[in-house]
Design a protein around this motif. Structure first.
Motif, PDB file in Angstrom:
ATOM      1  N   UNK A  75       0.956  -1.315  -0.050  1.00 46.40           N
ATOM      2  CA  UNK A  75      -0.023   0.055  -0.148  1.00 46.40           C
ATOM      3  C   UNK A  75       0.657   1.248   0.288  1.00 46.40           C
ATOM      4  N   UNK A  76       2.114   1.247   0.756  1.00 52.47           N
ATOM      5  CA  UNK A  76       2.901   2.429   0.846  1.00 52.47           C
ATOM      6  C   UNK A  76       3.410   2.512  -0.501  1.00 52.47           C
ATOM      7  N   UNK A  77       3.995   1.406  -1.011  1.00 51.77           N
ATOM      8  CA  UNK A  77       4.451   1.498  -2.439  1.00 51.77           C
ATOM      9  C   UNK A  77       3.647   1.982  -3.337  1.00 51.77           C
ATOM     10  N   UNK A  78       2.470   1.570  -3.413  1.00 49.38           N
ATOM     11  CA  UNK A  78       1.293   1.987  -4.262  1.00 49.38           C
ATOM     12  C   UNK A  78       1.180   3.714  -4.070  1.00 49.38           C
ATOM     13  N   UNK A  79       1.017   4.061  -2.774  1.00 48.68           N
ATOM     14  CA  UNK A  79       0.933   5.599  -2.591  1.00 48.68           C
ATOM     15  C   UNK A  79       2.010   6.193  -3.055  1.00 48.68           C
TER      16      UNK A  79
END
Length: 238
Positions: free
Chosen positions: A100-104
């Protein structure tokens, strides 16, 4: 025109016969790379099918204007396809939080590229997420994909400059890396902030002072980090 380049040109123009011939001629290359993943819990035949997808993608995306062998371009594409399969299938574990962090981070990066008209630094991406630089760097590293030797790393005067083009222009300390077809694997295994520093230093020809300003650290720190990264890359080759 070179036999392989002629087949690629025809394949990209829709000639399925030419594409099939290219696949048949490069089956040995795919198998040689697939064997690197023995013991991962999958039949090699299954991984060969995945690797073949990477080969087909490399045929479709290969830029005939680049002065690089097709096999040099195809290797990281094939390996990357297999690694993505293993990662997505759960063999390479990446937590949901990191994903999720990488996507954001990627979303913020795209927004900053439009705003700055350039690639943002890890620090700028972290600021956009209101997160620590290390946290964002770790998330991006965990979900990183293999880069192609033809990946555009810098645009000077509107002309794209690729990794393969800059490899031959690297300083003397990089000489041991030049002849390695899988050089991109060394770059991939660095932390994002390390890749960013190496890119700015050797591919964008920035000074240590300029890098220090961009990363908000001292010139002395840049010098120390640079030496540590180069030593790390050399050790990877041993």
């Amino acid at each position: 025109m070179d036999h392989t380049l002629e087949l690629i040109l025809r394949a990209q123009q829709g000639d399925e016969k030419a594409k099939n011939q290219l696949v048949n001629e490069n089956m040995g290359l795919v198998w040689s790379l697939v064997r690197r993943f023995v013991g991962r819990g999958y039949e090699l035949e299954d991984l060969f099918q995945i690797g073949s997808i990477g080969l087909l993608k490399s045929i479709d995306k290969f830029d005939l204007s680049f002065n690089v062998k097709f096999s040099t371009y195809a290797v990281p594409m094939i390996v990357g396809e297999i690694k993505r399969f293993l990662r997505d299938d759960g063999m390479l574990k990446v937590s949901r939080t990191l994903k999720e962090t990488a996507y954001k981070a990627r979303i913020v990066k795209e927004e900053l590229v439009k705003e700055f008209n350039r690639e943002p630094t890890i620090s700028e991406i972290a600021a956009g997420l209101d997160m620590e630089v290390e946290e964002v760097a770790y998330a991006l590293e965990s979900s990183a994909e293999v880069e192609s030797l033809n990946a555009v790393i810098y645009r000077g005067d509107g002309k794209p400059i690729t990794l393969s083009e800059k490899i031959d222009e690297s300083p003397a300390v990089q000489n041991g890396l030049i002849d390695k077809m899988m050089l991109t694997e060394l770059i991939e295994r660095l932390l994002p902030i390390e890749r960013e520093l190496i890119t700015m230093r050797y591919f964008e020809d920035r000074t240590q002072t300029e890098i220090a300003e961009a990363l908000h650290i001292s010139q002395v720190q840049v010098s120390r980090i640079e030496k540590r990264i180069l030593k790390k890359m050399k050790l990877m080759l041993d």
